[in-house]
Write an enzyme that holds these catalytic residues in place. Structure first.
Site, PDB file in Angstrom:
ATOM      1  CB  SER A 101      -0.942   0.014   1.214  1.00 24.55           C
ATOM      2  OG  SER A 101      -0.194   0.044   2.415  1.00 24.55           O
ATOM      3  CE  LYS A 125      -3.083   2.076   4.858  1.00 22.88           C
ATOM      4  NZ  LYS A 125      -2.742   1.503   3.532  1.00 22.88           N
TER       5      LYS A 125
END
Length: 811
Positions: free
Chosen positions: A663, A706
């Protein structure tokens, strides 16, 4: 530089950041007005599989309910299994009885439901009546008279033989005498025994006659004495036959009364026939009189042993009793050890030894579930030694054979009970997670043969107006079942939003019933603290915040480290080759995001992108794959016609544990391109997302955590309206950000961008146009890609210059 409108194209509007639920769309005021949901929303696939697996009657169609924890697998399995079981007839009873032919192999009896308890009670009554009836029969006047006749008959026969011999001896002048050594013969005269001296004085012919007569009489005496044991044997046989006859008459009416209840059960009638034969053949043991011993303790122990020896074997060990059952049995074994599954044989201490008999056989879960359904936790079965293999053996053989661990290992060498196996007809439902199901499918060759039906549970369902209504009814059902306060519609709306957050998808609702139940219980607690008659949206919000607070110690420590400058994360300014990546940590079921600095350095090289994390064995395979993709992208875009003369190094700064996942690959690519173009990256923007070799942004997990993690760092440092997060556009559908973040975006203090390519991300991060290759094959002059390509061309020329031989040089 980019025009402001170019950045706005990727900027997400406020309504894209959270799929809110409008409470006004609900017609009810509280869930008390709703009819509780009787179905299980979102699990249609699993429900169909369960219904199919529970009703099909072919071999091997056992079930495995698989899915993540907390989605209500066990509750759903219980519900449908119980519903199906109620439609079926009760299972049969099973009992173990004494095997009169092979006592170490107890016999198994099958009886209709409820008849096992009846037989057990009948035999208990029979035993109690036998204790009285048999001794009474042997103490009767008739028995004593007939036995006395037999005894007298023997005495008369013996006496007649001796009398005849005595008469013959008298005629010969010889007497039969008894000595300490036995029977003997001696000559007599005038009724007096002749001494040896007197015998020697008799004439020789007289002596010879007497000796011949004594020899003949001695032979006849020996014949009589040798016949005495046969007469004694005949006496005992007649007494035994008398005992059988007396016992037969004493028990006939008792056993007849028992037989009358089981005329339609041949197995029971056969057993009662064996009982009758054993009683008749062993009638004498009922007359033992150990109580006559002089020692009272010895007498008591003797009586106990005699009673056990005489009557215990006629009792019934009712293994499974289905009397009063409504439908087939549904058994759930929480501790599926080998003994708890297959049953066990217990022992009792007796005079310092361990002894056992058929009455000490105990049933297992398979016995209790025989004829019905057995629910097991797959992981617990696999953790118990030999339980899994023996469960499969029982299902394959379709019988239950009681075996201990020592039997399985072949360590037992002593003679013990070997109970007859019981035919098995059961449907086993295993409950476990998906990984366990796939591992068993791959590595256990028997698994798919025995468990043909997989009931795969969803962890989320589609979020539509209809499903939201169903979710509200589900909430009403859970609140009613748990005896919680009703929820007002604003609270229901907040729970629905939290359901989407748990599903990590704005257009889905979590089916994790356990997490939903926990939230409702805690919201009810806070409502009680606030003395609210119903659960309000504030109570739900407080429950959510308290759940986060209890689990967020580590997150707060990391944020504190950033505030104090221990962890270096910039939220202002711009840096070349430096970008803020985003990671997610999952600890104890709580996930949170945190920014981490990623830096890149470039120099001349051989086209390598060095992953420092991998070099020191801190990078996982997925992370290493993402880094290798970067080299493929750089070579395809910028070095089609010349070598990729680059050596780049990437590192997660201040990372002291493992790094896994791809990611961060888009952030790493942006850092490399920034270092090559010498264009600074804005540090107020963080980025997440993976990238493929074509430079396309790919979705990642944990997008909400996030974004919120970087927002909290920016909030602590001070929001300035220029900070934000870049995410892949495919992740927009997953956004369910906290209201605090959404409010900051609405006020222009924070931004969220969505991109499709690395060029779009790079343009936002640097504020410069990335540029696309034109028809002439070149990037626009001054664009960021043009600067990257120019730098790589310069590297290639330098490598060529280094490789060229010196001017004027020779071999």
């Amino acid at each position: 530089m980019l025009e402001p409108t170019s950045l706005e194209a990727n900027l997400l509007p406020v309504d894209a950041l959270r799929n809110s639920c409008d409470p006004q769309r609900f017609a009810f005021r509280t869930t008390a007005e709703l009819e509780p949901l009787q179905e299980f929303p979102g699990q249609e696939r699993a429900i169909r599989a369960l219904q199919f697996g529970l009703t099909i009657r072919h071999e091997g169609y056992n079930l495995f309910a698989l899915g993540p924890m907390g989605v209500g697998k066990l509750s759903l399995v219980r519900h449908f299994t119980q519903a199906q079981a109620e439609l079926e007839p009760p299972a049969q009873d099973w009992a173990y009885v004494h095997n009169f032919l092979e006592p170490h192999k107890p016999q198994a009896l099958r009886l209709p439901a409820g008849r096992g308890a009846q037989l057990k009670a009948s035999m208990e009554r029979l035993v109690e009546e036998l204790r009285v009836a048999i001794p009474a029969a042997f103490e009767s006047e008739d028995y004593r008279t007939r036995r006395q006749i037999i005894e007298e008959e023997l005495k008369q026969k013996q006496q007649a033989s001796f009398d005849a011999l005595q008469a013959e001896a008298n005629q010969q002048g010889i007497a039969i005498i008894r000595t300490p050594m036995g029977m003997g013969l001696a000559p007599v005269r005038n009724r007096e025994i002749i001494t040896p001296e007197e015998f020697e004085k008799l004439p020789e012919e007289e002596q010879k006659r007497i000796q011949e007569a004594m020899e003949t009489l001695h032979q006849k005496l020996q014949a009589i004495l040798q016949q005495a044991p046969q007469w004694e044997s005949e006496r005992r046989a007649k007494i035994r036959e008398l005992g059988r006859e007396v016992t037969r008459h004493a028990i006939a009416h008792l056993l007849g009364g028992v037989r009358a209840f089981y005329l339609e059960l041949p197995e029971v009638l056969g057993y009662l026939e064996m009982v009758e034969q054993d009683l008749i053949e062993n009638a004498g043991q009922f007359m033992a009189a150990p109580g006559d011993a002089e020692n009272p303790l010895e007498a008591a122990l003797g009586k106990m042993l005699a009673d056990s020896r005489s009557f215990e074997r006629y009792r019934v060990n009712l293994l499974v009793d289905n009397s009063g059952s409504r439908g087939a049995p549904v058994v759930e074994e929480d501790y599926p050890s080998l003994a708890n599954l297959l049953g066990r044989i217990e022992y009792r201490a007796q005079f310092g030894n361990l002894v056992t008999d058929f009455t000490l056989i105990r049933p297992g879960a398979l016995h209790r579930a025989n004829g019905g359904y057995l629910i097991l936790d797959a992981r617990r079965v696999l953790l118990q030694p030999y339980a899994w293999e023996e469960l499969k053996r029982a299902l394959r053989a379709k019988e239950i054979q009681i075996r201990s661990v020592s039997d399985v290992l072949g360590l037992s060498s002593t003679v013990t009970l070997q109970p007859a196996p019981i035919p098995l007809q059961v449907k086993v439902i295993l409950v476990g997670d998906r990984l366990l199901f796939y591992l068993l499918s791959a590595y256990d060759p028997d698994f798919l043969e025995l468990f043909k039906v997989a009931a795969d549970f969803e962890d989320a369902q589609e979020r539509t107006p209809e499903s939201e209504e169903a979710y509200a009814r589900l909430i009403a059902l859970l609140a009613q079942r748990e005896q919680l306060r009703p929820l007002e519609r604003e609270a229901v709306a907040r729970v629905i939003e939290h359901g989407s957050r748990l599903a990590a998808d704005a257009h889905k609702l979590s089916t994790a019933l356990e997490a939903l139940l926990d939230l409702l219980r805690e919201a009810d607690h806070w409502a009680a603290q606030a003395q609210h008659p119903v659960i309000t949206a504030q109570d739900v919000e407080q429950a959510i915040q308290q759940q986060v607070y209890r689990a967020s110690r580590l997150k707060e420590r990391l944020q504190e480290a950033v505030r104090r400058g221990v962890l270096l994360v910039d939220t202002r300014g711009a840096r070349v080759g430096q970008v803020n990546g985003l990671t997610v940590l999952n600890l104890g079921g709580y996930s949170f995001g945190h920014p981490t600095r990623i830096t890149a350095r470039v120099r001349l090289g051989k086209g390598e992108v060095v992953d420092i994390e991998r070099e020191v064995a801190l990078g996982g395979p997925l992370h290493s794959k993402g880094v290798l993709i970067l080299a493929g992208f750089l070579g395809e875009r910028y070095a089609r016609e010349r070598p990729l003369s680059l050596s780049a190094s990437l590192v997660f700064e201040q990372s002291y544990s493992g790094v896994e996942g791809d990611s961060a690959s888009m952030a790493e690519l942006c850092a490399i391109l920034s270092a090559l173009a010498q264009v600074p990256i804005r540090q107020g923007i963080a980025i997440t997302g993976s990238v493929n070799q074509h430079g396309q942004a790919q979705p990642i997990g944990g997008v909400n955590e996030k974004i919120e993690g970087f927002f909290e760092v920016c909030r602590d440092a001070g929001l300035n309206g220029e900070q934000g997060v870049i995410i892949p556009r495919a992740n927009v559908q997953h956004l369910m950000l906290r209201p605090e973040v959404v409010a900051a975006v609405a006020q222009g203090q924070f931004k969220v961008w969505a991109v499709d390519t690395v060029d779009e991300a790079l343009s936002i991060l640097t504020g410069q146009e990335a540029g696309e290759r034109g028809e002439d094959g070149r990037f626009p002059q001054g664009s960021l890609n043009a600067r990257v390509e120019a730098q790589l061309m310069a590297f290639a020329e330098q490598v060529r210059a280094f490789a060229a031989p010196p001017a004027g040089g020779g071999a």
